[in-house]
Scaffold this active site. Structure first.
Site, PDB file in Angstrom:
ATOM      1  N   GLN A 131      50.100  66.122  83.656  1.00 56.71           N
ATOM      2  CA  GLN A 131      50.168  67.482  83.133  1.00 56.71           C
ATOM      3  C   GLN A 131      51.602  67.792  82.723  1.00 56.71           C
ATOM      4  OE1 GLN A 131      48.459  70.571  85.561  1.00 56.71           O
ATOM      5  NE2 GLN A 131      49.594  72.166  84.501  1.00 56.71           N
ATOM      6  N   CYS A 139      45.826  73.342  84.360  1.00 57.40           N
ATOM      7  CA  CYS A 139      45.501  72.527  85.537  1.00 57.40           C
ATOM      8  C   CYS A 139      44.015  72.552  85.863  1.00 57.40           C
ATOM      9  CB  CYS A 139      46.313  72.960  86.748  1.00 57.40           C
ATOM     10  SG  CYS A 139      46.005  74.638  87.304  1.00 57.40           S
ATOM     11  N   HIS A 213      47.436  76.302  91.867  1.00 59.05           N
ATOM     12  CA  HIS A 213      47.282  75.041  91.147  1.00 59.05           C
ATOM     13  C   HIS A 213      45.953  74.373  91.497  1.00 59.05           C
ATOM     14  CE1 HIS A 213      48.523  71.484  89.019  1.00 59.05           C
ATOM     15  NE2 HIS A 213      48.577  70.735  90.104  1.00 59.05           N
ATOM     16  N   ASP A 228      46.198  64.825  90.937  1.00 55.23           N
ATOM     17  CA  ASP A 228      47.009  66.009  90.650  1.00 55.23           C
ATOM     18  C   ASP A 228      47.939  65.652  89.491  1.00 55.23           C
ATOM     19  OD1 ASP A 228      48.868  68.053  90.525  1.00 55.23           O
ATOM     20  OD2 ASP A 228      49.269  68.104  92.674  1.00 55.23           O
TER      21      ASP A 228
END
Length: 277
Positions: A131, A139, A213, A228
């Protein structure tokens, strides 16, 4: 206590969240996360809108981009075995939304340092998206794509996500992240879902920094992985199986998030095959 909260304005990492309601919208971006235009000025007009932590919103988005209709997202109301038993199976992935905190940041930094020293085994089948700052509040979209593209033993993503996977499979995660930045077809569907009637909270603006997040947990080739896009790499959390995956993910979430940041707020959803009606 397992809570669902509304989107929060950005706050210092050592400040406990003050606002709580039914749902949580999300993205944690750094205050310095900007996209620079050709003239050198800050330009956030292309930032993605954040998705709400809401099974109806994530299901609507994922179905429109290629999730088979018999699959969808459901709430996970807690990590106790009695509550996990209510989640339909098979469970393909778990999506976690958490508020940022200094404790989680410190844990993340220490985790990276440890793994870079000792290494870890990662499956070559993982589809991992970095990301980048340029993408803004994406996200939730990235966590959903991670869930869809890393469940190939249970279903094959179709539509635009299926096409995106085929185009970028085997590529560097950073390159995949820039590929997503240019995937306007996925962005359009994501933003339609973010602003849809299913959303229960007002959609934050593109330029807002939201102190929360989304991440995903998946099981690939018998291993539980944390996906992640803000981390340097996926995290191998050890062996799992289709039968124990939800419980194994719950243990990691409890130890690495709930217990690390006891004043934080969390929202949890599972990608499951819907029971026949």
């Amino acid at each position: 206590l397992f809570l669902r909260i509304s989107q929060l304005p950005e706050q210092s990492e050592n400040q406990a969240p003050k606002t709580r309601s039914n749902k949580m919208s999300a993205e944690t971006t750094t205050a310095k996360s900007t996209q620079t235009a050709e003239n050198g000025t800050e330009n956030k007009s292309t930032y993605w809108l954040p998705l709400e932590s809401n099974p109806a919103v994530l299901s609507k988005f994922s179905h429109r981009v290629g999730l088979p209709k018999e699959w969808g997202f459901v709430d996970v109301w807690g990590l106790d075995s009695e509550l996990l038993a209510f989640v339909p199976k098979p469970c393909a992935a778990v999506v976690l939304l958490f508020t940022s905190s200094k404790e989680i940041k410190a844990f993340k930094d220490k985790q990276r340092e440890t793994l870079e020293k000792k290494g870890q085994k990662l499956s070559k089948s993982l589809f991992y998206i970095t990301q980048h700052d340029d993408i803004g509040n994406a996200c939730g979209t990235i966590a959903t794509i991670h869930a869809m593209t890393n469940s190939q033993d249970l279903f094959k993503p179709e539509g635009v996500v299926g096409g995106f996977f085929k185009e970028w499979e085997g590529k560097d995660p950073g390159d995949i992240g820039y590929g997503l930045l240019k995937a306007k077809d996925i962005q359009e569907v994501s933003e339609n879902a973010a602003e849809s009637k299913e959303a229960q909270t007002a959609t934050p603006g593109r330029e807002e920094n939201v102190a929360a997040h989304f991440i995903a947990f998946v099981h690939v080739e018998g291993v539980l992985y944390e996906m992640d896009g803000r981390k340097a790499f996926p995290i191998n959390h050890g062996p799992t199986s289709s039968k124990s995956f939800l419980e194994d993910a719950a243990k990691v979430i409890k130890s690495n998030f709930f217990e690390v940041s006891p004043k934080g707020n969390f929202s949890l959803m599972a990608l499951v095959k819907k029971p026949a009606e």
